[in-house]
Design a protein around this motif. Structure first.
Motif, PDB file in Angstrom:
ATOM      1  N   UNK A  52      39.174  51.517  23.518  1.00 50.96           N
ATOM      2  CA  UNK A  52      39.458  52.940  23.508  1.00 50.96           C
ATOM      3  C   UNK A  52      40.752  53.192  24.281  1.00 50.96           C
ATOM      4  N   UNK A  53      41.460  54.252  23.952  1.00 47.45           N
ATOM      5  CA  UNK A  53      42.717  54.563  24.613  1.00 47.45           C
ATOM      6  C   UNK A  53      42.611  55.904  25.328  1.00 47.45           C
ATOM      7  N   UNK A  54      43.426  56.126  26.383  1.00 50.57           N
ATOM      8  CA  UNK A  54      44.469  55.219  26.880  1.00 50.57           C
ATOM      9  C   UNK A  54      43.892  54.064  27.706  1.00 50.57           C
ATOM     10  N   UNK A  55      44.618  52.967  27.760  1.00 51.13           N
ATOM     11  CA  UNK A  55      44.224  51.814  28.570  1.00 51.13           C
ATOM     12  C   UNK A  55      44.547  52.128  30.031  1.00 51.13           C
ATOM     13  N   UNK A  56      43.580  52.022  30.939  1.00 50.11           N
ATOM     14  CA  UNK A  56      43.838  52.351  32.344  1.00 50.11           C
ATOM     15  C   UNK A  56      44.979  51.506  32.933  1.00 50.11           C
ATOM     16  N   UNK A  57      45.835  52.114  33.767  1.00 53.22           N
ATOM     17  CA  UNK A  57      46.954  51.395  34.377  1.00 53.22           C
ATOM     18  C   UNK A  57      46.607  50.813  35.740  1.00 53.22           C
ATOM     19  N   UNK A  58      45.317  50.568  35.998  1.00 57.18           N
ATOM     20  CA  UNK A  58      44.890  50.005  37.276  1.00 57.18           C
ATOM     21  C   UNK A  58      43.702  49.082  37.024  1.00 57.18           C
ATOM     22  N   UNK A  59      43.391  48.246  38.012  1.00 57.95           N
ATOM     23  CA  UNK A  59      42.255  47.349  37.880  1.00 57.95           C
ATOM     24  C   UNK A  59      40.955  48.150  37.823  1.00 57.95           C
ATOM     25  N   UNK A  60      40.031  47.704  36.974  1.00 58.23           N
ATOM     26  CA  UNK A  60      38.723  48.340  36.859  1.00 58.23           C
ATOM     27  C   UNK A  60      37.636  47.298  37.098  1.00 58.23           C
ATOM     28  N   UNK A  61      36.437  47.774  37.376  1.00 58.07           N
ATOM     29  CA  UNK A  61      35.320  46.876  37.641  1.00 58.07           C
ATOM     30  C   UNK A  61      34.796  46.226  36.370  1.00 58.07           C
ATOM     31  N   UNK A  62      34.471  44.946  36.497  1.00 56.78           N
ATOM     32  CA  UNK A  62      33.682  44.287  35.465  1.00 56.78           C
ATOM     33  C   UNK A  62      32.237  44.171  35.923  1.00 56.78           C
ATOM     34  N   UNK A  63      32.033  43.750  37.168  1.00 55.29           N
ATOM     35  CA  UNK A  63      30.661  43.662  37.639  1.00 55.29           C
ATOM     36  C   UNK A  63      30.558  43.092  39.036  1.00 55.29           C
ATOM     37  N   UNK A  64      29.326  43.024  39.518  1.00 55.38           N
ATOM     38  CA  UNK A  64      28.978  42.360  40.767  1.00 55.38           C
ATOM     39  C   UNK A  64      28.065  41.211  40.381  1.00 55.38           C
ATOM     40  N   UNK A  65      28.536  39.985  40.623  1.00 55.38           N
ATOM     41  CA  UNK A  65      27.860  38.812  40.084  1.00 55.38           C
ATOM     42  C   UNK A  65      27.382  37.873  41.181  1.00 55.38           C
ATOM     43  N   UNK A  66      26.104  37.488  41.170  1.00 56.59           N
ATOM     44  CA  UNK A  66      25.657  36.393  42.023  1.00 56.59           C
ATOM     45  C   UNK A  66      26.300  35.099  41.543  1.00 56.59           C
ATOM     46  N   UNK A  67      26.689  34.245  42.499  1.00 55.74           N
ATOM     47  CA  UNK A  67      27.441  33.041  42.160  1.00 55.74           C
ATOM     48  C   UNK A  67      26.860  31.820  42.874  1.00 55.74           C
ATOM     49  N   UNK A  68      27.154  30.652  42.350  1.00 51.78           N
ATOM     50  CA  UNK A  68      26.805  29.384  42.986  1.00 51.78           C
ATOM     51  C   UNK A  68      28.062  28.613  43.348  1.00 51.78           C
ATOM     52  N   UNK A  69      27.921  27.755  44.351  1.00 54.46           N
ATOM     53  CA  UNK A  69      29.043  26.893  44.715  1.00 54.46           C
ATOM     54  C   UNK A  69      29.257  25.792  43.686  1.00 54.46           C
ATOM     55  N   UNK A  70      28.193  25.420  42.976  1.00 49.64           N
ATOM     56  CA  UNK A  70      28.294  24.308  42.029  1.00 49.64           C
ATOM     57  C   UNK A  70      27.467  24.638  40.793  1.00 49.64           C
ATOM     58  N   UNK A  71      27.609  23.814  39.778  1.00 48.86           N
ATOM     59  CA  UNK A  71      26.861  23.993  38.541  1.00 48.86           C
ATOM     60  C   UNK A  71      25.412  23.561  38.738  1.00 48.86           C
ATOM     61  N   UNK A  72      24.462  24.070  37.939  1.00 51.34           N
ATOM     62  CA  UNK A  72      24.701  25.045  36.877  1.00 51.34           C
ATOM     63  C   UNK A  72      24.958  26.429  37.454  1.00 51.34           C
ATOM     64  N   UNK A  73      25.773  27.200  36.784  1.00 47.37           N
ATOM     65  CA  UNK A  73      26.114  28.518  37.292  1.00 47.37           C
ATOM     66  C   UNK A  73      24.906  29.450  37.187  1.00 47.37           C
ATOM     67  N   UNK A  74      24.902  30.462  38.032  1.00 54.79           N
ATOM     68  CA  UNK A  74      23.864  31.484  37.979  1.00 54.79           C
ATOM     69  C   UNK A  74      24.451  32.663  37.225  1.00 54.79           C
ATOM     70  N   UNK A  75      23.976  32.932  36.017  1.00 53.32           N
ATOM     71  CA  UNK A  75      24.663  33.926  35.198  1.00 53.32           C
ATOM     72  C   UNK A  75      23.750  34.822  34.364  1.00 53.32           C
TER      73      UNK A  75
END
Length: 227
Positions: A52-75
């Protein structure tokens, strides 16, 4: 520019709030979490979806994600029985208006995007699974207190030209005192470009921390496309 004092106070409040909540009865195997911000032009110029337009001219959020230091990833929280479903009514109107600005869906329905991010990434994670609004508040407080566009601009990294992921990381570290992860993707013309920036936080204290990875999918130089 140092990390906003209000953000630090907010994160401290989250520590108290989390400590007052009962522990997650479902042990969820993750090590830290990332607030992931994306550069909208790099979302929209891949040819995969119509934005959709207009495309924002600043960074926007994608999400808040739990993460792991190694595989398998937590997703994917939907694999865990402790996850909860998105409740649109849990977001007050004032907070909804802020989410629309800082966490828009580039492809259409905002609520569908928020539902996806919460149910996949936040719904089984303590302290967020007990309080859905805390998930969204935590993410957008970080986004509103860390102006990545201005940080990069102050370091001489201007959209519309080439840069390096190392220069981006150094600029953010100089401002926030913590190292981010830089993620790249490719445009429709196969140009390698800045896509996302991960800001990492301790899963117990919510305190900012260095991200364990410096980059994902980047090889210098990379483009920082003009909106």
């Amino acid at each position: 520019m140092k990390m906003n004092v209000l953000l630090l106070l907010f994160l401290a409040a989250m520590v108290v709030r989390a400590a007052s909540q009962p522990p997650n009865p479902i042990p969820v195997p993750y090590d830290f979490y990332s607030v992931v911000l994306q550069w909208p032009k790099s979302v929209c110029n891949t040819g995969w979806h119509q934005c959709t337009k207009p495309i924002p001219p600043s960074f926007t959020l994608h999400g808040l994600w739990p993460q792991r230091y190694s595989f398998p990833c937590f997703d994917d929280c939907t694999r865990y029985p402790g996850n909860t479903k998105f409740d649109n009514n849990s977001i007050p109107d004032d907070d909804r208006n802020v989410l629309i600005q800082y966490w828009p869906n580039m492809y259409g329905d905002n609520e569908a995007f928020w539902r996806h991010e919460y149910e996949k990434h936040g719904s089984c994670v303590h302290p967020f699974y007990l309080d859905q609004l805390t998930y969204f508040l935590t993410a957008y407080r970080v986004a509103t207190s860390t102006d990545l566009y201005s940080i990069l601009l102050a370091a001489g990294i201007i959209c519309g030209g080439p840069t390096t992921f190392g220069a981006i990381r150094t600029a953010i570290h100089a401002s926030t005192r913590f190292w981010p992860t830089v993620r790249c993707n490719r445009s429709l013309t196969r140009t390698l470009q800045l896509f996302q920036i991960y800001l990492c936080f301790n899963k117990i204290t919510n305190a900012p921390m260095d991200c364990p990875k410096d980059q994902k999918g980047c090889t210098d130089p990379i483009d920082y496309p003009q909106p």
